[in-house]
Scaffold this motif. Structure first.
Motif: not given
Lengths: 392, 392
Positions: B185-195
């Motif tokens: 899981l890569r929140v920043d690299e995958w451009d997720i706004d909220v997790a």
């Protein structure tokens, strides 16, 4: 991104004599090391039954609807207001402390129209003022605070307040955050419809699972709602499926917090609830005698004295902040200052649950006397210690 | 009312291989015995900083807004939806699992208009379907599930999904409950706004403090809201005051749950997040090989296999319930059955965090083989055990 280098958990060893959390009993800490079972495990369903039975004993109620809410005290507060208050309901709340304001916030977010009954910060509501507010506003829900954590004032005359509300067919929500398990509270005998509390005050469990009780009348209002409550997590009609007969999944319960609450409540049952109330009066009575013996004043009148939270007026010659900091840095003791209208005017000295012990009181009063003397307050420390010793 | 006679806490010693909670590491249990400090104690403020830093590492994000929510996983889910969704927002949610339905419930209660993108239970969303749903509905918020706990299906193509949403100026909320700390899981690299996530899955802490991260873009939407969120307890603009620079009181944090999460996250950092993902693939790979070696099928295709939750189709000759009960009663092992569209069709076998160990896998597979053989399923148990041993 490198791995953060975070060391072992080694917080200071505080003595917690503030407005909560209180010191947690070693048996409760030990219970938290119990390996987990699943939240739908048959053995956990038995544990849930036991916790509910122990909560009923502590609340002095036969209410079926007696559960720990999966969050800290403000979650049980919002579970009460968010479920009982429907859009368009008129909600009467008090203005005599910080936590009255929080109720107004929650009632408004639930869609309620908020009206207030006033009393100065540090004084209880007067029944005649409540009656007048009922005549003027005809509220559907009346919330009050049995033990105001922000002011150290106890609300007397609870049965008179609930009688006024019920004559007007309204529902009563009692905030018993700082009384449950430490100060006389009789939910059924006093005819309270809904009461909520927290784990980390007079029950001395870590915050995380927060007691809530509702009678059938209140629960029927909730089950008859036209619109769902605005929180899914705190929806009591859904939580009924888990804590009621079905035992169906809603959300994952905070298993270890339930273990902790169970052990804390076992300690209540072993001591006996009335003995526990008496212990709080006696032990906190030594704080009261001690500070009065020094020449300080409690903020509330004696009739509204709250043993679990002693609000002491800050004497001339010191500020609240410097005394609080001194106790923390020199003695590892936590106490707190005032909030809102009483900011800067009072110290808040808790005496709750497992923190409510002669050794803690002797240590606290010794340290408090030193802080006041050292920082230049005009107090008679020796007289205070002597007065404390007489009672303790 | 007599004192209830409730004995010592002695739950059975389960091995937790279901959909959560997972087995808690002994170091985490030990951390929970640490005496409490106050939620505003300077030492606790340092602990909060450390937990935030460790959460950022685990989420693979630099988001300032990275905190534990004071409740179990559904509380962090409702914090995400209840804050980001404003009345009138169109919210796109999936229908391919139980937890998609829960998002719809929460988005509606937040005042959102819910539209759906469909896929069968047990399959991931297809990017072309998401793009079509965006073209049709122009949603403001898009929620998806990275690792569906109800179906054991992993959502691949996350960067494609977030790109579609951002081309439409929408916000993306990712449910990473069953992936955080166990599956890439890569929140920043995958451009997720909220997790958002939970503590009791791949982090193996008891449920009670639940990870949430928001980027500045999402937080700015929340801070610019016209109306307050409908929950006070979960209001992130108020929580900003506590977890942000002010450190001002909002509600009492679940201190011991934060201690537990801190220790669980230290274990993640010590192992290294990428090593941890690899351990889950390898160790759960032995379960996958074992059940396939017996002749059973995993419900998701290999491309969507979720190591942390293995959805195994129930073979002919047995029911899910009798196998689950056998494992619990004969071996003290917890696994679970299917939900919703997959009810009765699958076993859900977790392999999460501290439960994801060779000893647990060997024990589980031995017990599972016995259950299936004893209860009369048509499986080749010996071949399954051999296949498991090859991988383990």
């Amino acid at each position: 991104m490198d791995s953060p280098d975070v060391g072992e958990l080694t917080p200071p060893n505080r003595t917690l004599m503030g407005p909560g959390p209180s010191d947690v009993h070693p048996r409760v800490l030990r219970a938290m090391t119990t390996p987990l079972v699943g939240h739908l495990d048959p053995s956990f369903l038995d544990i849930m039954d036991e916790v509910q039975e122990l909560l009923r004993y502590t609340f002095r109620t036969d209410n079926t609807w007696t559960i720990p809410v999966s969050g800290t005290g403000s979650a049980s507060m919002e579970a009460a207001y968010g479920n009982l208050v429907e859009p368009g309901d008129t909600v009467l709340v008090p203005t005599n402390g910080y936590f009255g304001g929080r109720k107004a916030e929650m009632a408004e977010r639930a869609g309620g129209d908020v009206v207030t009954v006033d009393a100065p910060w540090g004084e209880p509501l007067r029944p005649e003022d409540v009656a007048a507010a009922f005549d003027e506003h005809q509220p559907d829900v009346f919330g009050f605070v049995h033990a105001e954590t922000s002011t150290g004032a106890l609300q007397p005359d609870v049965p008179e307040l609930t009688a006024i509300a019920h004559e007007h067919d309204a529902y009563v929500i009692a905030d018993v955050v700082t009384s449950l398990g430490g100060v006389e509270l009789r939910v059924d005998e006093w005819d309270i419809d809904v009461a909520y509390s927290a784990a980390q005050k007079c029950l001395s469990a870590p915050p995380g699972a927060s007691p809530l009780t509702l009678n059938d009348r209140a629960m029927n209002k909730i089950l008859d709602r036209d619109q769902s409550p605005r929180s899914w997590y705190l929806d009591l009609s859904l939580l009924e499926g888990y804590w009621g007969d079905d035992r169906s999944y809603h959300h994952t319960a905070p298993i270890t917090s339930v273990y902790a609450l169970r052990e804390a409540l076992r300690l209540v049952a072993e001591e006996g609830i009335e003995n526990r109330w008496e212990r709080h009066r006696e032990t906190a009575g030594a704080i009261k005698a001690g500070v009065e013996g020094m020449g300080l004043e409690l903020n509330p009148e004696d009739d509204y004295w709250l043993p679990s939270l002693n609000a002491v007026r800050v004497p001339a010659g010191v500020t609240d902040g410097e005394v609080i900091d001194y106790l923390l840095s020199e003695y590892d003791i936590e106490i707190a200052g005032g909030l809102g209208d009483l900011s800067g005017d009072i110290f808040r000295i808790g005496c709750m649950g497992h923190s409510c012990r002669p050794d803690n009181v002797a240590f606290l009063m010794t340290a408090f006397a030193d802080a006041l003397e050292t920082l230049g307050a005009d107090v008679d420390a020796d007289a205070g210690i002597a007065a404390m010793r007489d009672v303790l």
